[in-house]
Design a protein around this motif. Structure first.
Motif, PDB file in Angstrom:
ATOM      1  N   SER A 162       1.880   3.086   6.463  1.00 19.93           N
ATOM      2  CA  SER A 162       1.010   4.026   6.208  1.00 19.93           C
ATOM      3  C   SER A 162       0.534   4.290   5.054  1.00 19.93           C
ATOM      4  N   GLY A 163       1.287   4.175   3.772  1.00 14.84           N
ATOM      5  CA  GLY A 163       0.901   4.224   2.530  1.00 14.84           C
ATOM      6  C   GLY A 163       0.062   3.158   2.126  1.00 14.84           C
ATOM      7  N   PHE A 164       0.223   1.905   2.389  1.00 17.37           N
ATOM      8  CA  PHE A 164      -0.607   0.927   2.329  1.00 17.37           C
ATOM      9  C   PHE A 164      -1.990   1.062   2.942  1.00 17.37           C
ATOM     10  N   SER A 165      -2.001   1.623   4.188  1.00 16.43           N
ATOM     11  CA  SER A 165      -3.202   1.668   4.678  1.00 16.43           C
ATOM     12  C   SER A 165      -4.130   3.022   4.412  1.00 16.43           C
ATOM     13  N   SER A 166      -3.505   3.951   3.687  1.00 14.62           N
ATOM     14  CA  SER A 166      -4.133   5.032   3.345  1.00 14.62           C
ATOM     15  C   SER A 166      -5.311   4.910   2.367  1.00 14.62           C
ATOM     16  N   LYS A 167      -6.399   6.042   2.717  1.00 12.55           N
ATOM     17  CA  LYS A 167      -7.588   5.852   1.897  1.00 12.55           C
ATOM     18  C   LYS A 167      -7.487   6.599   0.841  1.00 12.55           C
ATOM     19  N   ASP A 168      -6.340   7.604   0.538  1.00 14.44           N
ATOM     20  CA  ASP A 168      -6.232   8.473  -0.632  1.00 14.44           C
ATOM     21  C   ASP A 168      -5.830   7.551  -1.730  1.00 14.44           C
ATOM     22  N   PHE A 169      -5.927   8.070  -2.994  1.00 20.61           N
ATOM     23  CA  PHE A 169      -5.475   7.515  -4.202  1.00 20.61           C
ATOM     24  C   PHE A 169      -6.015   6.137  -4.677  1.00 20.61           C
ATOM     25  N   ASP A 170      -7.044   5.896  -3.782  1.00 16.52           N
ATOM     26  CA  ASP A 170      -7.943   4.590  -4.044  1.00 16.52           C
ATOM     27  C   ASP A 170      -6.963   3.256  -3.750  1.00 16.52           C
ATOM     28  N   ILE A 171      -6.101   3.595  -2.897  1.00 18.56           N
ATOM     29  CA  ILE A 171      -5.112   2.490  -2.730  1.00 18.56           C
ATOM     30  C   ILE A 171      -5.881   1.406  -1.948  1.00 18.56           C
ATOM     31  N   PRO A 172      -7.083   1.499  -1.011  1.00 21.93           N
ATOM     32  CA  PRO A 172      -7.806   0.201  -0.764  1.00 21.93           C
ATOM     33  C   PRO A 172      -8.386  -0.574  -1.984  1.00 21.93           C
ATOM     34  N   HIS A 173      -8.820   0.037  -2.905  1.00 22.36           N
ATOM     35  CA  HIS A 173      -9.213  -0.670  -4.108  1.00 22.36           C
ATOM     36  C   HIS A 173      -8.133  -1.496  -4.884  1.00 22.36           C
ATOM     37  N   MET A 174      -6.969  -0.410  -5.117  1.00 23.03           N
ATOM     38  CA  MET A 174      -5.916  -1.178  -5.747  1.00 23.03           C
ATOM     39  C   MET A 174      -5.299  -2.399  -5.174  1.00 23.03           C
ATOM     40  N   LEU A 175      -5.332  -2.532  -3.829  1.00 24.85           N
ATOM     41  CA  LEU A 175      -4.524  -3.571  -2.969  1.00 24.85           C
ATOM     42  C   LEU A 175      -5.800  -4.528  -2.738  1.00 24.85           C
ATOM     43  N   SER A 176      -7.061  -4.591  -3.226  1.00 26.55           N
ATOM     44  CA  SER A 176      -7.831  -5.423  -2.677  1.00 26.55           C
ATOM     45  C   SER A 176      -7.623  -6.869  -3.150  1.00 26.55           C
ATOM     46  N   ASN A 177      -6.767  -6.902  -4.054  1.00 22.65           N
ATOM     47  CA  ASN A 177      -6.369  -8.226  -4.775  1.00 22.65           C
ATOM     48  C   ASN A 177      -4.985  -8.699  -4.526  1.00 22.65           C
ATOM     49  N   SER A 178      -4.800  -8.499  -3.056  1.00 28.29           N
ATOM     50  CA  SER A 178      -3.448  -8.890  -2.832  1.00 28.29           C
ATOM     51  C   SER A 178      -3.172  -9.357  -1.326  1.00 28.29           C
ATOM     52  N   ASN A 179      -2.125  -9.681  -1.072  1.00 28.55           N
ATOM     53  CA  ASN A 179      -2.053 -10.298   0.499  1.00 28.55           C
ATOM     54  C   ASN A 179      -1.045  -9.312   1.347  1.00 28.55           C
ATOM     55  N   ILE A 180      -0.852  -7.961   0.805  1.00 25.70           N
ATOM     56  CA  ILE A 180      -0.099  -7.035   1.654  1.00 25.70           C
ATOM     57  C   ILE A 180      -0.858  -6.643   2.832  1.00 25.70           C
ATOM     58  N   LYS A 181       0.242  -7.052   3.909  1.00 22.57           N
ATOM     59  CA  LYS A 181      -0.665  -6.591   5.241  1.00 22.57           C
ATOM     60  C   LYS A 181       0.424  -6.162   6.044  1.00 22.57           C
ATOM     61  N   CYS A 182       0.265  -5.129   6.972  1.00 22.19           N
ATOM     62  CA  CYS A 182       1.424  -4.685   7.719  1.00 22.19           C
ATOM     63  C   CYS A 182       1.456  -5.248   9.110  1.00 22.19           C
ATOM     64  N   PRO A 183       2.630  -5.606   9.915  1.00 22.00           N
ATOM     65  CA  PRO A 183       3.748  -5.366   9.393  1.00 22.00           C
ATOM     66  C   PRO A 183       4.420  -6.250   8.224  1.00 22.00           C
ATOM     67  N   LEU A 184       5.080  -5.807   7.544  1.00 27.42           N
ATOM     68  CA  LEU A 184       5.614  -6.518   6.512  1.00 27.42           C
ATOM     69  C   LEU A 184       6.818  -7.633   6.992  1.00 27.42           C
ATOM     70  N   LYS A 185       6.585  -8.985   6.417  1.00 26.41           N
ATOM     71  CA  LYS A 185       7.605  -9.906   7.310  1.00 26.41           C
ATOM     72  C   LYS A 185       8.340 -10.571   6.086  1.00 26.41           C
ATOM     73  N   LYS A 186       9.686 -10.705   6.827  1.00 25.27           N
ATOM     74  CA  LYS A 186      10.854 -11.406   5.958  1.00 25.27           C
ATOM     75  C   LYS A 186      10.387 -12.712   5.730  1.00 25.27           C
ATOM     76  N   GLY A 187      10.371 -13.008   4.558  1.00 25.19           N
ATOM     77  CA  GLY A 187      10.394 -14.642   3.878  1.00 25.19           C
ATOM     78  C   GLY A 187       9.001 -14.987   3.391  1.00 25.19           C
ATOM     79  N   VAL A 188       8.236 -13.823   3.704  1.00 28.50           N
ATOM     80  CA  VAL A 188       6.619 -13.865   2.868  1.00 28.50           C
ATOM     81  C   VAL A 188       6.642 -13.435   1.559  1.00 28.50           C
ATOM     82  N   HIS A 189       6.190 -14.322   0.653  1.00 30.95           N
ATOM     83  CA  HIS A 189       5.698 -13.701  -0.746  1.00 30.95           C
ATOM     84  C   HIS A 189       4.510 -12.855  -0.913  1.00 30.95           C
ATOM     85  N   TYR A 190       4.703 -11.883  -1.218  1.00 30.34           N
ATOM     86  CA  TYR A 190       3.521 -10.825  -1.423  1.00 30.34           C
ATOM     87  C   TYR A 190       3.165 -10.653  -2.806  1.00 30.34           C
TER      88      TYR A 190
END
Length: 105
Positions: free
Chosen positions: A26-54
């Protein structure tokens, strides 16, 4: 996630007025604190999976999307990622500063 803010006072970081918990996804998908912009250059997607390098690349906030009236000064934001809301899996410490422009000067 446990988010705690420490303000630099008396030559050390002391716990400040910011402390709260929220779910990781819920924190990663929040629109507050400019989180969408900060995570725009990432591969973080929920649900988080074991063995994936984020990764997150070029993480920086747009100050216009931050909450108003955060006290001016140097800050440390500590983000503890918890397992079962009890055990710290890993922590991130983010150092930053808040400075307001004097529009009346």
């Amino acid at each position: 996630m446990l988010i705690t803010g420490y303000q630099f006072r008396s030559n050390e970081y002391r716990k400040g007025p910011i402390e709260f918990m929220m779910g990781t996804c819920s924190g990663f998908s929040s629109k507050d604190f400019d989180i969408p912009h900060m995570l725009s250059n990432s591969n973080i997607k929920c649900p988080l999976k074991k063995g994936v390098h984020y990764y997150v690349y070029k993480l920086f906030p747009n100050a216009t999307n931050m909450p108003p009236l955060i006290p001016e000064g140097r800050w440390k934001l500590q983000i503890d990622f918890l397992y079962l809301n009890q055990y710290t899996a890993f922590s991130i410490e983010w150092y930053s500063g808040v400075e307001y422009m004097n529009i009346f000067g």
